[in-house]
Design a protein around this motif. Structure first.
Motif, PDB file in Angstrom:
ATOM      1  N   VAL A 246      38.148  56.706  30.109  1.00 53.68           N
ATOM      2  CA  VAL A 246      36.924  56.746  30.915  1.00 53.68           C
ATOM      3  C   VAL A 246      36.915  55.668  31.995  1.00 53.68           C
ATOM      4  O   VAL A 246      36.235  55.818  33.019  1.00 53.68           O
ATOM      5  N   TRP A 247      37.644  54.581  31.789  1.00 53.10           N
ATOM      6  CA  TRP A 247      37.656  53.510  32.777  1.00 53.10           C
ATOM      7  C   TRP A 247      38.844  53.617  33.735  1.00 53.10           C
ATOM      8  O   TRP A 247      38.965  52.805  34.651  1.00 53.10           O
ATOM      9  N   CYS A 248      39.692  54.623  33.535  1.00 54.26           N
ATOM     10  CA  CYS A 248      40.866  54.757  34.404  1.00 54.26           C
ATOM     11  C   CYS A 248      40.465  55.167  35.811  1.00 54.26           C
ATOM     12  O   CYS A 248      39.516  55.929  36.008  1.00 54.26           O
ATOM     13  N   GLU A 249      41.211  54.681  36.783  1.00 50.17           N
ATOM     14  CA  GLU A 249      41.052  55.052  38.187  1.00 50.17           C
ATOM     15  C   GLU A 249      39.624  54.829  38.690  1.00 50.17           C
ATOM     16  O   GLU A 249      39.097  55.591  39.500  1.00 50.17           O
ATOM     17  N   GLY A 250      38.974  53.789  38.147  1.00 50.07           N
ATOM     18  CA  GLY A 250      37.651  53.414  38.648  1.00 50.07           C
ATOM     19  C   GLY A 250      36.502  54.216  38.099  1.00 50.07           C
ATOM     20  O   GLY A 250      35.376  54.108  38.603  1.00 50.07           O
ATOM     21  N   GLY A 251      36.739  55.050  37.074  1.00 47.36           N
ATOM     22  CA  GLY A 251      35.670  55.864  36.518  1.00 47.36           C
ATOM     23  C   GLY A 251      34.799  55.101  35.546  1.00 47.36           C
ATOM     24  O   GLY A 251      35.009  53.914  35.256  1.00 47.36           O
ATOM     25  N   THR A 252      33.803  55.782  35.015  1.00 47.92           N
ATOM     26  CA  THR A 252      32.913  55.250  33.981  1.00 47.92           C
ATOM     27  C   THR A 252      32.745  56.338  32.923  1.00 47.92           C
ATOM     28  O   THR A 252      33.182  57.480  33.128  1.00 47.92           O
ATOM     29  N   PRO A 253      32.116  56.056  31.805  1.00 48.41           N
ATOM     30  CA  PRO A 253      31.886  57.113  30.808  1.00 48.41           C
ATOM     31  C   PRO A 253      31.059  58.286  31.328  1.00 48.41           C
ATOM     32  O   PRO A 253      31.064  59.357  30.716  1.00 48.41           O
ATOM     33  N   ALA A 259      41.101  61.602  43.718  1.00 46.62           N
ATOM     34  CA  ALA A 259      42.123  60.952  44.538  1.00 46.62           C
ATOM     35  C   ALA A 259      41.599  60.560  45.912  1.00 46.62           C
ATOM     36  O   ALA A 259      42.117  59.645  46.548  1.00 46.62           O
ATOM     37  N   LEU A 260      40.578  61.266  46.377  1.00 44.88           N
ATOM     38  CA  LEU A 260      40.004  60.965  47.701  1.00 44.88           C
ATOM     39  C   LEU A 260      38.877  59.945  47.627  1.00 44.88           C
ATOM     40  O   LEU A 260      38.274  59.616  48.647  1.00 44.88           O
ATOM     41  N   GLY A 261      38.600  59.454  46.425  1.00 40.66           N
ATOM     42  CA  GLY A 261      37.536  58.464  46.271  1.00 40.66           C
ATOM     43  C   GLY A 261      36.157  59.059  46.089  1.00 40.66           C
ATOM     44  O   GLY A 261      35.163  58.324  46.096  1.00 40.66           O
ATOM     45  N   ASN A 262      36.062  60.375  45.899  1.00 40.55           N
ATOM     46  CA  ASN A 262      34.765  61.014  45.695  1.00 40.55           C
ATOM     47  C   ASN A 262      34.317  60.830  44.247  1.00 40.55           C
ATOM     48  O   ASN A 262      35.106  61.010  43.317  1.00 40.55           O
TER      49      ASN A 262
END
Length: 547
Positions: A246-253, A259-262
């Protein structure tokens, strides 16, 4: 409210940062008068918008120090502590109002606390001629009565008489419910304008981007009662691997980032339940904890069973559940939670309830106790799926402002029942009403279970809240319609009325004489305990003789 040139004071003998209604009053008055002094106790941070007004000079903050006299642990010593603290607080308030604040045209005060706020405002009115408007949030004598003293205790009777007498001596009145307005008129002869709490514009559904940034900020707080992270970062074990993603690549739970930052909502994210509290005896959180513990039992049984999910999340599951979850105790959280309950606030019983939470065996349900910054709280409400209110009114006449904030954020509410709640919550339309832990448990399962039926019920309630709120005024419009004319009228009266030292002297002498008579009466008959109606009749007769 055309109030240019008016000098307005707003007084709350409490933590200003935890007095949102009085902050809203100050902001609204500043927009209409430009000269507002907000007086209260130093403590929690205020709204960013209020701080901006202070920085620009439109609002002056006059913060007082709390805790002038340490509270004794002994109940016997409290009998001496309470009057002494009231006298010290009165002296502190009078010094601030006469020496540090300007001469007001109108002074808006919050009650409770009524002691010594009403007395200080009354003295200022007598000596300076300013008008005083009381904003009744509750009744102070009812708080004392429900605090363990009982309605016939001398302190409660004295508080009742104090509020009644001084309330009648002041100029204008606001209150939070129609029921309170009617009570004040029938019992005390006080005409009060009802000003329902309404959420300001900051309370609304949160965007996915706002949700993402909030939970990144709150990441250190996403721990269980023992301080262990709810979503582990160590992926060395199979059980932790999925949780760590859940914390990978800047995510949250609750969000993902492509990949485009959306930023996008995460499918299957945990449901968010939120409840705010002052952690006082007025709110019994064992009701919520018991309901959440029973949900944990049902979730674990569903995981262990081979039968279809619906069998374990439907009404029959609630009938089959054990009342305790001891058999499911586990030393370590092995799965990500299905429900995360945020309980926000500060107060004297927080540590007491946190100990109870640590003793619970929770895995599928997580409970987070935290304190949020004023500007983060509306965002959390806007992210949540369901709100819970455990407010139990001491007078049966007030309403919890937290429910208004939840509705403003498009959030359905499960609320503990009490007499005036019908002015706010309509069962089955904008929320559900419960009376005990069992009813709350059924309601939480019917709305938060991972089934299509539960999602449909929750969606219908959320839609009903959105429709209902769209028809109502927000705080600023509501304030301009109901409070502004009353405050302007009172301010104009204060401008025209000069100081009246002779009348003040007569009035103070009358009150002191009345107090001496009551003390003499109490000492001459120490066995006598008045009830509130009897005491009111006696004082009416004494006043008739004195005047």
């Amino acid at each position: 409210m055309a109030g240019d040139g008016l000098e307005v004071g707003v007084l709350v003998l409490g933590d200003v940062g935890r007095s949102p209604r009085m902050q809203y009053h100050a902001l609204s008055l500043a927009r209409h008068t430009g000269r507002v002094t907000l007086i209260g106790l130093r403590g929690s941070p205020c709204f960013a918008q209020l701080n901006e007004e202070v920085a620009q000079g439109r609002i002056k903050m006059l913060l007082l120090t709390d805790g002038l006299l340490p509270r004794p642990r002994s109940r016997v010593l409290y009998l001496a502590y309470a009057p002494l603290k009231a006298l010290l607080s009165l002296a502190q308030l009078l010094h601030a109002l006469f020496r540090q604040a300007p001469r007001f045209d109108v002074l808006l005060i919050q009650s409770p606390p009524a002691i010594p706020t009403l007395a200080a405002a009354w003295i200022v009115r007598l000596l300076t001629g300013c008008s005083v408007v009381v904003d009744w949030h509750n009744l102070a004598f009812s708080v004392l009565s429900h605090g363990g003293l009982g309605h016939r205790h001398p302190f409660v009777v004295a508080s009742y008489l104090y509020e009644w007498l001084l309330g009648r001596c002041l100029d204008e009145h606001l209150c939070v419910t129609r029921a309170m307005s009617q009570w004040l008129k029938e019992r005390w002869g006080v005409e009060a304008q009802t000003l329902h709490d309404r959420p300001p514009e900051a309370f609304k559904r949160a965007t996915v981007e706002a949700k993402h940034h909030l939970f990144l900020k709150l990441r250190p707080s996403l721990v269980d009662a023992k301080g262990d992270p709810l979503w582990l970062e160590d992926i060395s074990s199979v059980n932790a691997r999925d949780a760590a993603q859940v914390w990978c690549e800047g995510g949250t739970p609750w969000t993902t980032v492509d990949a485009l930052g959306n930023v996008r909502a995460r499918p299957g994210a945990p449901k968010i339940l939120v409840s705010s509290t002052s952690w006082s005896a007025d709110e019994d959180f064992t009701i919520l904890l018991s309901a959440l513990e029973c949900l944990e039992v049902i979730f674990r049984r569903a995981d262990e069973a081979s039968s279809p999910m619906q069998q374990y999340y439907g009404p029959s599951a609630l009938r089959r559940r054990d009342s305790r979850a001891v058999q499911f105790r586990s030393p370590q959280r092995e799965t990500a939670p299905k429900i995360v309950a945020f309980i926000t606030g500060r107060g004297p019983l927080r540590q007491f309830y946190e100990k109870q939470i640590r003793d619970l065996a929770l895995c599928h349900v997580a409970i987070i106790t935290t304190w949020l910054e004023p500007d983060d709280y509306p965002i959390l409400l806007g992210c949540a799926d369901l709100g819970v209110c455990l407010h139990a009114s001491t007078s049966g006449l007030d309403l919890p402002m937290k429910v208004l904030d939840m509705f403003g954020s498009g959030l359905p509410v499960c609320a503990l029942n009490f007499p005036t709640l019908s002015e706010l919550v309509t069962h089955g339309r904008n929320g559900l009403i419960f009376s005990d832990a069992s009813q709350l448990e059924h309601q939480l399962m019917s709305l938060l279970a991972p089934t299509d039926e539960a999602a449909s019920r929750l969606g219908a309630l959320r839609q009903a809240v959105a429709v209902s709120e769209a028809e109502k005024l927000r705080w600023e419009e509501n304030w301009s319609k109901y409070a502004a004319p009353l405050l302007l009228r009172a301010a104009r009266q204060g401008q025209q009325r000069g100081s009246r030292p002779m009348f003040a002297t007569l009035a103070v002498t009358t009150i002191l004489t009345l107090g001496s008579l009551l003390i003499w009466w109490r000492k001459s008959a120490p066995w006598l305990l008045f009830d509130l109606d009897e005491a009111q009749v006696i004082v009416r007769q004494l006043l008739a003789v004195l005047w």
